[in-house]
Design a protein around this motif. Structure first.
Motif, PDB file in Angstrom:
ATOM      1  N   PHE A  94       0.839  -1.200   0.000  1.00 51.01           N
ATOM      2  CA  PHE A  94       0.000   0.000   0.000  1.00 51.01           C
ATOM      3  C   PHE A  94       0.876   1.254   0.000  1.00 51.01           C
ATOM      4  O   PHE A  94       1.852   1.346   0.731  1.00 51.01           O
ATOM      5  CB  PHE A  94      -0.917   0.001   1.226  1.00 51.01           C
ATOM      6  N   SER A  95       0.524   2.218  -0.820  1.00 49.23           N
ATOM      7  CA  SER A  95       1.294   3.458  -0.936  1.00 49.23           C
ATOM      8  C   SER A  95       0.552   4.643  -0.331  1.00 49.23           C
ATOM      9  O   SER A  95       1.044   5.299   0.566  1.00 49.23           O
ATOM     10  CB  SER A  95       1.600   3.726  -2.409  1.00 49.23           C
ATOM     11  N   HIS A  96      -0.641   4.933  -0.839  1.00 47.14           N
ATOM     12  CA  HIS A  96      -1.393   6.095  -0.387  1.00 47.14           C
ATOM     13  C   HIS A  96      -2.842   5.986  -0.857  1.00 47.14           C
ATOM     14  O   HIS A  96      -3.185   5.087  -1.608  1.00 47.14           O
ATOM     15  CB  HIS A  96      -0.752   7.389  -0.893  1.00 47.14           C
ATOM     16  N   MET A  97      -3.662   6.925  -0.377  1.00 47.45           N
ATOM     17  CA  MET A  97      -5.057   6.939  -0.806  1.00 47.45           C
ATOM     18  C   MET A  97      -5.519   8.374  -1.014  1.00 47.45           C
ATOM     19  O   MET A  97      -4.911   9.309  -0.507  1.00 47.45           O
ATOM     20  CB  MET A  97      -5.948   6.235   0.210  1.00 47.45           C
ATOM     21  N   GLU A 114     -12.933   6.195  -1.262  1.00 48.38           N
ATOM     22  CA  GLU A 114     -11.484   6.098  -1.059  1.00 48.38           C
ATOM     23  C   GLU A 114     -10.902   5.305  -2.223  1.00 48.38           C
ATOM     24  O   GLU A 114     -11.452   4.265  -2.594  1.00 48.38           O
ATOM     25  CB  GLU A 114     -11.135   5.355   0.234  1.00 48.38           C
ATOM     26  N   ILE A 115      -9.809   5.802  -2.775  1.00 50.51           N
ATOM     27  CA  ILE A 115      -9.063   5.052  -3.783  1.00 50.51           C
ATOM     28  C   ILE A 115      -7.704   4.739  -3.156  1.00 50.51           C
ATOM     29  O   ILE A 115      -6.979   5.648  -2.752  1.00 50.51           O
ATOM     30  CB  ILE A 115      -8.910   5.833  -5.095  1.00 50.51           C
ATOM     31  N   LEU A 116      -7.401   3.434  -3.046  1.00 51.17           N
ATOM     32  CA  LEU A 116      -6.191   2.970  -2.381  1.00 51.17           C
ATOM     33  C   LEU A 116      -5.158   2.571  -3.428  1.00 51.17           C
ATOM     34  O   LEU A 116      -5.393   1.661  -4.227  1.00 51.17           O
ATOM     35  CB  LEU A 116      -6.509   1.769  -1.487  1.00 51.17           C
ATOM     36  N   TYR A 117      -4.013   3.242  -3.406  1.00 48.75           N
ATOM     37  CA  TYR A 117      -2.963   3.001  -4.388  1.00 48.75           C
ATOM     38  C   TYR A 117      -1.862   2.113  -3.829  1.00 48.75           C
ATOM     39  O   TYR A 117      -1.564   2.132  -2.647  1.00 48.75           O
ATOM     40  CB  TYR A 117      -2.369   4.323  -4.868  1.00 48.75           C
ATOM     41  N   ASP A 118      -1.261   1.372  -4.733  1.00 49.74           N
ATOM     42  CA  ASP A 118      -0.166   0.471  -4.436  1.00 49.74           C
ATOM     43  C   ASP A 118       1.150   1.173  -4.773  1.00 49.74           C
ATOM     44  O   ASP A 118       1.171   2.096  -5.589  1.00 49.74           O
ATOM     45  CB  ASP A 118      -0.338  -0.761  -5.334  1.00 49.74           C
ATOM     46  N   TRP A 152      -2.271  15.434  -1.130  1.00 49.05           N
ATOM     47  CA  TRP A 152      -3.692  15.647  -0.940  1.00 49.05           C
ATOM     48  C   TRP A 152      -4.288  16.144  -2.244  1.00 49.05           C
ATOM     49  O   TRP A 152      -3.888  17.172  -2.775  1.00 49.05           O
ATOM     50  CB  TRP A 152      -3.932  16.641   0.186  1.00 49.05           C
ATOM     51  N   CYS A 153      -5.225  15.416  -2.790  1.00 44.51           N
ATOM     52  CA  CYS A 153      -5.833  15.759  -4.074  1.00 44.51           C
ATOM     53  C   CYS A 153      -7.199  16.383  -3.844  1.00 44.51           C
ATOM     54  O   CYS A 153      -8.042  15.802  -3.169  1.00 44.51           O
ATOM     55  CB  CYS A 153      -5.982  14.515  -4.938  1.00 44.51           C
TER      56      CYS A 153
END
Length: 178
Positions: A94-97, A114-118, A152-153
């Motif tokens: 896991f990297s960030h969301m 929530e979008i969870l990025y690798d 932060w997007c």
């Protein structure tokens, strides 16, 4: 009306105001709200607001983990959302969301996304949706077609969908997508 967030000079207090503009150069403050709870992590971000509810993300400045809250400043009530990781196990890579908030008019319901990025930027991210009515998270079998970097997007809601500024692929131009 405009919902404004601001901090004290020493960053120890956060305030919110509802304002309207008299003209293009000035705002009239109608009501000031103090923060509804003590930050657990030290940094509160506004995810979004709609129909009187404000979605807040309490985190520390350098993390993407934290607590999500829904707050109605008019009546002074807030609700801490259940942890999303209870319904979706975070991968070891896991990297960030990124987080978004929307009111879906067609079904009269508030949702948090929530979008969870690798850490592998080519991996397909997980998409989780929270329903206020059901008070639960579930994983959506949808593909987030773009990449949002580890920052932060900002997001905007249009026609019941959350949209973010995103990259087509890491290192290649910007575009808008949801």
């Amino acid at each position: 009306h405009i919902f404004i967030y601001y901090e004290s000079i020493d960053y120890t207090k956060q305030f919110y105001s509802v304002c309207s503009s008299r003209d293009s150069d000035s705002l009239i403050e109608h009501k000031r709200f103090e923060f509804p709870f003590k930050s657990f992590n030290g940094y509160v971000r506004i995810v979004g607001s709609s129909n009187g509810l404000v979605c807040l993300f309490d985190t520390n400045y350098f993390s993407c983990f934290g607590n999500l809250f829904l707050w109605n400043p008019i009546v002074g009530k807030f609700k801490k959302l259940p942890d999303s990781h209870l319904s979706c196990r975070f991968r070891d890579t896991f990297s960030h969301m990124v987080v978004g908030f929307v009111f879906v008019y067609e079904i009269n319901e508030f949702k948090v996304v929530e979008i969870l990025y690798d850490s592998d930027r080519e991996a397909v991210p997980d998409v989780l949706v929270y329903s206020l009515e059901a008070n639960s998270w579930w994983k959506v079998e949808a593909i987030a077609p773009c990449y949002m970097p580890n920052c932060w997007c900002s997001n905007v809601c249009v026609n019941g969908s959350v949209h973010w500024l995103a990259l087509k692929r890491p290192g290649i131009g910007f575009l808008y997508d949801s």
